[in-house]
Write an enzyme that holds these catalytic residues in place. Structure first.
Site, PDB file in Angstrom:
ATOM      1  N   GLN A   1      -4.202  -5.250   6.708  1.00  0.00           N
ATOM      2  CA  GLN A   1      -5.182  -6.199   6.169  1.00  0.00           C
ATOM      3  C   GLN A   1      -5.048  -7.579   6.807  1.00  0.00           C
ATOM      4  O   GLN A   1      -6.022  -8.332   6.837  1.00  0.00           O
ATOM      5  CB  GLN A   1      -5.010  -6.342   4.650  1.00  0.00           C
ATOM      6  CG  GLN A   1      -5.263  -5.074   3.872  1.00  0.00           C
ATOM      7  CD  GLN A   1      -6.713  -4.617   3.931  1.00  0.00           C
ATOM      8  OE1 GLN A   1      -7.634  -5.410   4.168  1.00  0.00           O
ATOM      9  NE2 GLN A   1      -6.943  -3.341   3.731  1.00  0.00           N
TER      10      GLN A   1
ATOM     11  N   ASP B   1       3.394  -4.978   7.489  1.00  0.00           N
ATOM     12  CA  ASP B   1       2.172  -4.184   7.462  1.00  0.00           C
ATOM     13  C   ASP B   1       0.994  -5.133   7.672  1.00  0.00           C
ATOM     14  O   ASP B   1       0.637  -5.914   6.789  1.00  0.00           O
ATOM     15  CB  ASP B   1       2.068  -3.463   6.107  1.00  0.00           C
ATOM     16  CG  ASP B   1       0.772  -2.680   5.984  1.00  0.00           C
ATOM     17  OD1 ASP B   1      -0.108  -2.804   6.862  1.00  0.00           O
ATOM     18  OD2 ASP B   1       0.627  -1.949   4.984  1.00  0.00           O
TER      19      ASP B   1
ATOM     20  N   HIS C   1       0.868  -1.178   0.000  1.00  0.00           N
ATOM     21  CA  HIS C   1       0.000   0.000   0.000  1.00  0.00           C
ATOM     22  C   HIS C   1       0.911   1.236   0.000  1.00  0.00           C
ATOM     23  O   HIS C   1       2.031   1.181   0.514  1.00  0.00           O
ATOM     24  CB  HIS C   1      -0.829  -0.055   1.287  1.00  0.00           C
ATOM     25  CG  HIS C   1      -1.904   0.965   1.431  1.00  0.00           C
ATOM     26  ND1 HIS C   1      -1.649   2.239   1.863  1.00  0.00           N
ATOM     27  CD2 HIS C   1      -3.236   0.891   1.222  1.00  0.00           C
ATOM     28  CE1 HIS C   1      -2.797   2.912   1.923  1.00  0.00           C
ATOM     29  NE2 HIS C   1      -3.778   2.114   1.537  1.00  0.00           N
TER      30      HIS C   1
ATOM     31  N   CYS D   1      -4.721   2.523  -3.545  1.00  0.00           N
ATOM     32  CA  CYS D   1      -3.466   3.042  -2.974  1.00  0.00           C
ATOM     33  C   CYS D   1      -2.326   2.058  -3.189  1.00  0.00           C
ATOM     34  O   CYS D   1      -1.487   1.842  -2.302  1.00  0.00           O
ATOM     35  CB  CYS D   1      -3.621   3.368  -1.489  1.00  0.00           C
ATOM     36  SG  CYS D   1      -4.804   4.659  -1.188  1.00  0.00           S
TER      37      CYS D   1
HETATM   38  N1  PMP Z   1      -1.640  -0.941   4.607  1.00  0.00           N
HETATM   39  C1  PMP Z   1      -2.618  -1.595   3.985  1.00  0.00           C
HETATM   40  C2  PMP Z   1      -2.324  -2.951   3.409  1.00  0.00           C
HETATM   41  C3  PMP Z   1      -3.881  -1.032   3.888  1.00  0.00           C
HETATM   42  O1  PMP Z   1      -4.864  -1.690   3.269  1.00  0.00           O
HETATM   43  C4  PMP Z   1      -4.113   0.239   4.458  1.00  0.00           C
HETATM   44  C5  PMP Z   1      -5.465   0.917   4.373  1.00  0.00           C
HETATM   45  N2  PMP Z   1      -6.129   0.752   3.177  1.00  0.00           N
HETATM   46  C6  PMP Z   1      -3.050   0.869   5.095  1.00  0.00           C
HETATM   47  C7  PMP Z   1      -1.831   0.252   5.158  1.00  0.00           C
HETATM   48  C8  PMP Z   1      -3.204   2.226   5.716  1.00  0.00           C
HETATM   49  O2  PMP Z   1      -4.065   2.179   6.786  1.00  0.00           O
HETATM   50  P1  PMP Z   1      -4.609   3.526   7.431  1.00  0.00           P
HETATM   51  O3  PMP Z   1      -5.184   4.320   6.286  1.00  0.00           O
HETATM   52  O4  PMP Z   1      -5.647   3.058   8.374  1.00  0.00           O
HETATM   53  O5  PMP Z   1      -3.464   4.192   8.069  1.00  0.00           O
END
Ligand code: PMP
Length: 422
Positions: A219, A216, A139, A380
């Site tokens: 998910q 990370d 992401h 993203c």
């Molecule tokens: N990493 C992953 C794999 C995500 O899917 C997301 C959110 N879509 C994030 C990081 C970022 O999370 P947040 O917007 O809650 O900070």
């Protein structure tokens, strides 16, 4: 350091899980009872944010009605109660992640957690000519903070490739783990393709070269959980709002020795031991990294979400989601002209797809009119989209409260879309 045992990073259910009573679970999510555009809501966008059970809503309400006060500095009853609840939430998170509460830092979300690591640990460790390995599955929130760091330090962000199926190329990873690599950032589950990465093998490869690993878990945490102690990883980040908890609260788990060695990030109240104009000293970890009034209610709400998950059974939720995702995939494959994007070896939570040459945004708009919430876009994850020559996909994602009626509603809506765009 020794490599973790295979299978250790993903927490396997101890016993065969009991089947979920999904109707009962749905009743705990008031938002799901509504109609959208005159149709029952089918919410298939939990990868963006999950809905919240009554247990979480009530915990937030109770906190603000009964206990609201600032934490740590007060001696009055409300402040003591708020502090107990906030620190209790830290213990709850530590239990969820199989970690020590001193290793749990409350932040705004996964994004803030990655930025924190990049700007503290990263700044200490990364210098000119160094490399930060970041997988192509990441992401943007696990790419851009490393790019900012690399630009500041004269270092390079090096992508780890994925294959056509959406799995990481572990051979390439091994080859890329050279002497200049200072960190590897890897997702537990891809938010765009649903790929579950083989963390045990990845962490073992990195540790064999002495490379710290940030995972990370934004998910991964909702579907797989995480065993920090067994993982061999160095950092794990998650977002409360994807885990049935409130927005604005997230977690950084870091090995204690890292936290102890890391400089403060933001300055302010609560992160200091003493302040003088001659010099300031820092509080102990994890408080050193929590400057200012924290999101007290958010932490309490997140703890309620984790208790809710434990009450339902993480293993039962995972088994339900896996089975439902299998039925969703099978149903999508029956829709003429539909193409699944990414066929990873192991998948959790998410399926990305295209319908003929309909733009995913148009598709999501038509589907929404049928009461079905899916996501469309680059998720993203633009480098990943580019890898497959795409600008966007449509994405459906599942959580504990989804059922076969949601799958049927999506398939019905896709047939409507086929007629509209025929
Ligand atoms: N990493 C992953 C794999 C995500 O899917 C997301 C959110 N879509 C994030 C990081 C970022 O999370 P947040 O917007 O809650 O900070």
């Amino acid at each position: 350091m020794t490599a973790p045992a295979a299978g250790a990073a993903l927490r396997a259910p101890a016993a065969p899980p009991v089947a979920l009573d999904v109707a009962r679970i749905r009743a705990e999510f008031p938002i799901l009872g509504q109609q959208v555009h005159g149709r029952p809501l089918a919410y298939l966008d939990s990868a963006a944010t999950s809905q919240k059970p009554v247990a979480v809503l009530e915990a937030l309400d109770r906190y603000y009605r009964q206990d609201n006060a600032n934490v740590h500095r007060g001696v009055h009853a409300l402040s003591e109660r708020a502090t107990r609840a906030y620190e209790g939430a830290r213990v709850e998170v530590a239990r969820f992640l199989h970690a020590d509460p001193h290793e749990i830092v409350f932040v705004r979300g996964a994004t803030e957690a990655v930025n924190l690591v990049a700007q503290t640990f990263g700044r200490q460790r990364v210098g000119p000519g160094d490399e930060i390995l970041v997988t192509t599955l990441e992401h943007h929130s696990d790419i851009v903070p490393w790019q900012l760091l690399a630009a500041e330090r004269g270092a390079r962000v090096v992508p780890v490739p994925v294959d056509d199926a959406g799995d990481l190329d572990l051979g390439a990873l091994e080859a890329l783990l050279g002497p200049r690599v200072r960190l590897l950032a890897v997702t537990q589950v891809s938010n765009a393709l649903g790929t579950v990465t083989p963390l045990d093998r990845i962490v073992a490869l990195a540790r064999a070269r002495g490379v710290p690993v940030l995972v990370d878990g934004a998910q991964g945490a909702p579907h797989l959980g995480f065993d920090a102690a067994a993982s061999g990883a160095d950092f794990y980040v998650l977002s409360g709002h994807k885990l049935y908890g409130p927005t604005g609260i997230g977690v950084l788990w870091a090995r204690r020795e890292h936290l102890e060695a890391m400089p403060p990030w933001q300055g302010g109240g609560d992160m200091i031991r003493s302040v003088t104009f001659e010099g300031t000293t820092w509080n102990d970890v994890p408080y050193r990294f929590e400057a200012g009034t924290p999101h007290i209610a958010g932490a309490i709400g997140l703890a309620a979400a984790l208790r809710w998950i434990a009450g339902v059974g993480a293993g039962a939720i995972a088994a339900h989601e896996r089975a439902l995702l299998g039925r969703l995939l099978a149903a999508l494959r029956e829709v003429p002209g539909l193409r699944i994007v990414g066929e990873p070896r192991e998948r959790a939570g998410v399926v990305s797809f295209l319908l003929g040459d309909v733009h995913p945004h148009d598709l999501a708009t038509i589907v929404d009119r049928e009461g079905v919430a899916i996501r469309a876009g680059h998720h993203c994850a633009q480098p990943l989209m580019r890898r497959y020559g795409l600008a966007a996909t449509a994405r459906a994602s599942v959580a504990a409260y989804n059922d076969d009626a949601d799958v049927a509603a999506l398939v019905r809506a896709l047939h409507v879309a086929r007629e509209v765009f025929a």
